[in-house]
Design a protein around this motif. Structure first.
Motif, PDB file in Angstrom:
ATOM      1  N   GLY A 158     -11.684  -0.950  -7.679  1.00 55.79           N
ATOM      2  CA  GLY A 158     -10.384  -1.335  -7.173  1.00 55.79           C
ATOM      3  C   GLY A 158      -9.983  -0.556  -5.928  1.00 55.79           C
ATOM      4  N   PRO A 159      -8.854  -0.912  -5.362  1.00 57.67           N
ATOM      5  CA  PRO A 159      -8.448  -0.346  -4.072  1.00 57.67           C
ATOM      6  C   PRO A 159      -8.176   1.149  -4.089  1.00 57.67           C
ATOM      7  CG  PRO A 159      -6.683  -1.680  -5.029  1.00 57.67           C
ATOM      8  CD  PRO A 159      -7.909  -1.935  -5.837  1.00 57.67           C
ATOM      9  N   GLU A 160      -7.709   1.682  -5.214  1.00 57.73           N
ATOM     10  CA  GLU A 160      -7.390   3.118  -5.257  1.00 57.73           C
ATOM     11  C   GLU A 160      -8.630   3.967  -4.990  1.00 57.73           C
ATOM     12  OE1 GLU A 160      -6.593   0.913  -7.548  1.00 57.73           O
ATOM     13  OE2 GLU A 160      -4.415   0.770  -7.338  1.00 57.73           O
ATOM     14  N   ALA A 161      -9.780   3.508  -5.475  1.00 57.16           N
ATOM     15  CA  ALA A 161     -11.026   4.241  -5.237  1.00 57.16           C
ATOM     16  C   ALA A 161     -11.564   3.992  -3.834  1.00 57.16           C
ATOM     17  CB  ALA A 161     -12.077   3.845  -6.270  1.00 57.16           C
ATOM     18  N   ALA A 162     -11.309   2.793  -3.306  1.00 56.26           N
ATOM     19  CA  ALA A 162     -11.879   2.415  -2.014  1.00 56.26           C
ATOM     20  C   ALA A 162     -11.125   3.009  -0.829  1.00 56.26           C
ATOM     21  CB  ALA A 162     -11.896   0.893  -1.892  1.00 56.26           C
ATOM     22  N   LEU A 163      -9.810   3.077  -0.922  1.00 57.11           N
ATOM     23  CA  LEU A 163      -8.994   3.472   0.234  1.00 57.11           C
ATOM     24  C   LEU A 163      -9.377   4.835   0.818  1.00 57.11           C
ATOM     25  CD1 LEU A 163      -5.540   2.073  -0.900  1.00 57.11           C
ATOM     26  CD2 LEU A 163      -6.758   1.440   1.192  1.00 57.11           C
ATOM     27  N   PRO A 164      -9.520   5.895   0.004  1.00 58.22           N
ATOM     28  CA  PRO A 164      -9.861   7.187   0.612  1.00 58.22           C
ATOM     29  C   PRO A 164     -11.231   7.203   1.258  1.00 58.22           C
ATOM     30  CG  PRO A 164      -9.790   7.347  -1.793  1.00 58.22           C
ATOM     31  CD  PRO A 164      -9.230   6.021  -1.434  1.00 58.22           C
ATOM     32  N   LEU A 165     -12.190   6.469   0.708  1.00 63.28           N
ATOM     33  CA  LEU A 165     -13.526   6.444   1.279  1.00 63.28           C
ATOM     34  C   LEU A 165     -13.533   5.746   2.641  1.00 63.28           C
ATOM     35  CD1 LEU A 165     -15.496   5.583  -1.976  1.00 63.28           C
ATOM     36  CD2 LEU A 165     -15.793   7.670  -0.619  1.00 63.28           C
ATOM     37  N   ILE A 166     -12.901   4.578   2.715  1.00 60.89           N
ATOM     38  CA  ILE A 166     -12.888   3.845   3.989  1.00 60.89           C
ATOM     39  C   ILE A 166     -12.037   4.580   5.011  1.00 60.89           C
ATOM     40  CG2 ILE A 166     -12.413   1.630   5.098  1.00 60.89           C
ATOM     41  CD1 ILE A 166     -12.826   0.286   2.378  1.00 60.89           C
ATOM     42  N   THR A 167     -10.958   5.205   4.567  1.00 57.50           N
ATOM     43  CA  THR A 167     -10.134   5.998   5.484  1.00 57.50           C
ATOM     44  C   THR A 167     -10.938   7.150   6.079  1.00 57.50           C
ATOM     45  OG1 THR A 167      -8.115   5.445   4.270  1.00 57.50           O
ATOM     46  CG2 THR A 167      -8.046   7.400   5.677  1.00 57.50           C
TER      47      THR A 167
ATOM     48  N   ARG B 197      -4.635  -4.850   1.000  1.00 59.62           N
ATOM     49  CA  ARG B 197      -4.119  -6.114   0.463  1.00 59.62           C
ATOM     50  C   ARG B 197      -4.312  -6.172  -1.043  1.00 59.62           C
ATOM     51  NH1 ARG B 197      -6.415 -12.045   2.072  1.00 59.62           N
ATOM     52  NH2 ARG B 197      -8.155 -11.267   0.833  1.00 59.62           N
ATOM     53  N   ALA B 198      -5.479  -5.712  -1.503  1.00 56.60           N
ATOM     54  CA  ALA B 198      -5.745  -5.703  -2.946  1.00 56.60           C
ATOM     55  C   ALA B 198      -4.771  -4.799  -3.688  1.00 56.60           C
ATOM     56  CB  ALA B 198      -7.182  -5.261  -3.203  1.00 56.60           C
ATOM     57  N   ALA B 199      -4.305  -3.756  -2.994  1.00 58.14           N
ATOM     58  CA  ALA B 199      -3.335  -2.834  -3.596  1.00 58.14           C
ATOM     59  C   ALA B 199      -1.902  -3.326  -3.455  1.00 58.14           C
ATOM     60  CB  ALA B 199      -3.469  -1.446  -2.966  1.00 58.14           C
ATOM     61  N   GLY B 200      -1.718  -4.454  -2.756  1.00 60.02           N
ATOM     62  CA  GLY B 200      -0.380  -4.990  -2.546  1.00 60.02           C
ATOM     63  C   GLY B 200       0.356  -4.379  -1.372  1.00 60.02           C
ATOM     64  N   ASN B 201      -0.368  -3.625  -0.532  1.00 56.12           N
ATOM     65  CA  ASN B 201       0.256  -2.969   0.623  1.00 56.12           C
ATOM     66  C   ASN B 201       0.124  -3.872   1.851  1.00 56.12           C
ATOM     67  OD1 ASN B 201       0.490  -0.728  -1.126  1.00 56.12           O
ATOM     68  ND2 ASN B 201      -1.501   0.070  -0.454  1.00 56.12           N
ATOM     69  N   LEU B 202       0.969  -4.888   1.950  1.00 53.34           N
ATOM     70  CA  LEU B 202       0.796  -5.881   3.004  1.00 53.34           C
ATOM     71  C   LEU B 202       1.070  -5.310   4.394  1.00 53.34           C
ATOM     72  CD1 LEU B 202       2.286  -9.106   1.384  1.00 53.34           C
ATOM     73  CD2 LEU B 202      -0.083  -8.311   1.431  1.00 53.34           C
ATOM     74  N   GLU B 203       2.055  -4.434   4.515  1.00 52.37           N
ATOM     75  CA  GLU B 203       2.353  -3.852   5.826  1.00 52.37           C
ATOM     76  C   GLU B 203       1.170  -3.015   6.316  1.00 52.37           C
ATOM     77  OE1 GLU B 203       4.779  -4.375   7.864  1.00 52.37           O
ATOM     78  OE2 GLU B 203       5.897  -5.699   6.519  1.00 52.37           O
ATOM     79  N   GLU B 204       0.599  -2.218   5.429  1.00 49.49           N
ATOM     80  CA  GLU B 204      -0.556  -1.406   5.809  1.00 49.49           C
ATOM     81  C   GLU B 204      -1.762  -2.289   6.121  1.00 49.49           C
ATOM     82  OE1 GLU B 204       1.418  -0.919   3.277  1.00 49.49           O
ATOM     83  OE2 GLU B 204       1.959   1.202   3.102  1.00 49.49           O
ATOM     84  N   ALA B 205      -1.918  -3.364   5.361  1.00 50.62           N
ATOM     85  CA  ALA B 205      -3.019  -4.292   5.640  1.00 50.62           C
ATOM     86  C   ALA B 205      -2.867  -4.901   7.027  1.00 50.62           C
ATOM     87  CB  ALA B 205      -3.054  -5.389   4.581  1.00 50.62           C
ATOM     88  N   ALA B 206      -1.654  -5.335   7.369  1.00 52.98           N
ATOM     89  CA  ALA B 206      -1.418  -5.929   8.683  1.00 52.98           C
ATOM     90  C   ALA B 206      -1.681  -4.921   9.792  1.00 52.98           C
ATOM     91  CB  ALA B 206       0.012  -6.460   8.767  1.00 52.98           C
ATOM     92  N   ALA B 207      -1.273  -3.671   9.596  1.00 52.90           N
ATOM     93  CA  ALA B 207      -1.496  -2.635  10.608  1.00 52.90           C
ATOM     94  C   ALA B 207      -2.991  -2.411  10.816  1.00 52.90           C
ATOM     95  CB  ALA B 207      -0.813  -1.338  10.195  1.00 52.90           C
ATOM     96  N   SER B 208      -3.761  -2.376   9.744  1.00 53.56           N
ATOM     97  CA  SER B 208      -5.208  -2.186   9.860  1.00 53.56           C
ATOM     98  C   SER B 208      -5.861  -3.369  10.567  1.00 53.56           C
ATOM     99  CB  SER B 208      -5.835  -2.001   8.478  1.00 53.56           C
ATOM    100  OG  SER B 208      -5.399  -0.801   7.876  1.00 53.56           O
ATOM    101  N   LEU B 209      -5.387  -4.560  10.284  1.00 50.61           N
ATOM    102  CA  LEU B 209      -5.949  -5.747  10.921  1.00 50.61           C
ATOM    103  C   LEU B 209      -5.614  -5.791  12.409  1.00 50.61           C
ATOM    104  CD1 LEU B 209      -5.192  -8.213   8.037  1.00 50.61           C
ATOM    105  CD2 LEU B 209      -7.475  -7.632   8.873  1.00 50.61           C
TER     106      LEU B 209
ATOM    107  N   GLN C 102       3.530 -12.690   3.870  1.00 51.16           N
ATOM    108  CA  GLN C 102       4.761 -12.030   4.310  1.00 51.16           C
ATOM    109  C   GLN C 102       5.840 -13.029   4.728  1.00 51.16           C
ATOM    110  OE1 GLN C 102       2.872  -9.522   7.371  1.00 51.16           O
ATOM    111  NE2 GLN C 102       3.511  -7.728   6.212  1.00 51.16           N
ATOM    112  N   GLY C 103       5.484 -14.296   4.763  1.00 55.16           N
ATOM    113  CA  GLY C 103       6.448 -15.318   5.176  1.00 55.16           C
ATOM    114  C   GLY C 103       6.501 -15.533   6.673  1.00 55.16           C
ATOM    115  N   ASN C 104       5.577 -14.935   7.427  1.00 58.11           N
ATOM    116  CA  ASN C 104       5.541 -15.100   8.887  1.00 58.11           C
ATOM    117  C   ASN C 104       4.664 -16.303   9.225  1.00 58.11           C
ATOM    118  OD1 ASN C 104       7.085 -12.737   9.186  1.00 58.11           O
ATOM    119  ND2 ASN C 104       5.256 -11.458   9.141  1.00 58.11           N
TER     120      ASN C 104
END
Length: 223
Positions: A50-59, A80-92, A116-118
């Motif tokens: 899941g995302p909690e394990a992946a985020l620190p490694l990719i960061t 996105r998998a963690a539900g952090n849409l703002e952070e996902a958009a920033a990374s993209l 996000q409704g955009n």
């Protein structure tokens, strides 16, 4: 170490994830700064844990190689998998700065913006994606659905038709087009589209019921 890395990639591509993880970890024992090993471990962690394990490694991989667009794209997937849409958009956005026509980043960005409704921005992303993949039925279909939701019926219909034309054997765009036509009470056109859907899905009872309804509304005989 190049041979160890090559073996890790081959295991990863073959789906031998345990062996791939073992190789990536051995690489990091030799070179703790190896960005690709961190990145690929992060991808496997996203799949398995899941995302909690992946985020620190990719960061950590990005800290070592901030110019790799793919790293930012996969960080966005984890967010996105963690539900952090703002952070996902920033990374993209960062990924697209590095590679403006990155297909995966454009596709994920469009999906995130839609969540996000955009809708207008999401539609723009799908249009940009079509400049790279003009014959993608999936992209045409996704754009058509966004345009339908935003009320742009004319352009939506154009893209539904394009999706069907690009892949006439895929029932999904046809199903969506049928619903689009039903919502607008264009019963004859809906019946024609649903007839094609029945040819693709002859055993689908819902399709049969929808076709019957459309033909009745259009004043056509059922057969």
């Amino acid at each position: 170490m190049p041979k160890l890395y090559e073996e890790a990639i081959l295991h990863h591509q073959a789906g031998h994830l345990d062996q791939a993880v073992s190789h990536y970890r051995r690489i990091l024992e030799i070179d703790p700064e190896h960005a690709d090993a961190l990145h690929f471990l992060g991808i496997i962690a996203l799949q398995r844990e899941g995302p909690e394990a992946a985020l620190p490694l990719i960061t950590r991989a990005i800290e070592r190689n901030p110019g790799a667009a793919l790293y930012h794209t996969n960080l966005a997937l984890a967010h996105r998998a963690a539900g952090n849409l703002e952070e996902a958009a920033a990374s993209l956005r960062k990924s697209l700065e590095l590679n403006p026509l990155g297909v995966e980043a454009l596709s994920i960005m469009a999906a995130v913006l839609a969540l996000q409704g955009n809708l207008e921005e999401a539609a723009d992303m799908f249009r940009k994606l079509l400049s790279v993949r003009p014959d993608s039925a999936e992209v045409h279909n996704n754009l058509a659905q966004i345009l339908t939701a935003s009320g742009d019926a004319d352009e939506a219909e154009e893209h539904y038709r394009s999706a069907i034309r690009c892949n006439p054997e895929n029932p999904d765009p046809i199903r969506n087009y049928v619903q689009f036509l039903i919502q607008r009470e264009r019963w004859r056109a809906a019946a024609d589209a649903c007839q094609r859907l029945r040819e693709l899905l002859p055993d689908d009872e819902d399709v049969e019921k929808t076709l019957t309804m459309c033909r009745e509304k259009a004043g056509l005989e059922n057969s």
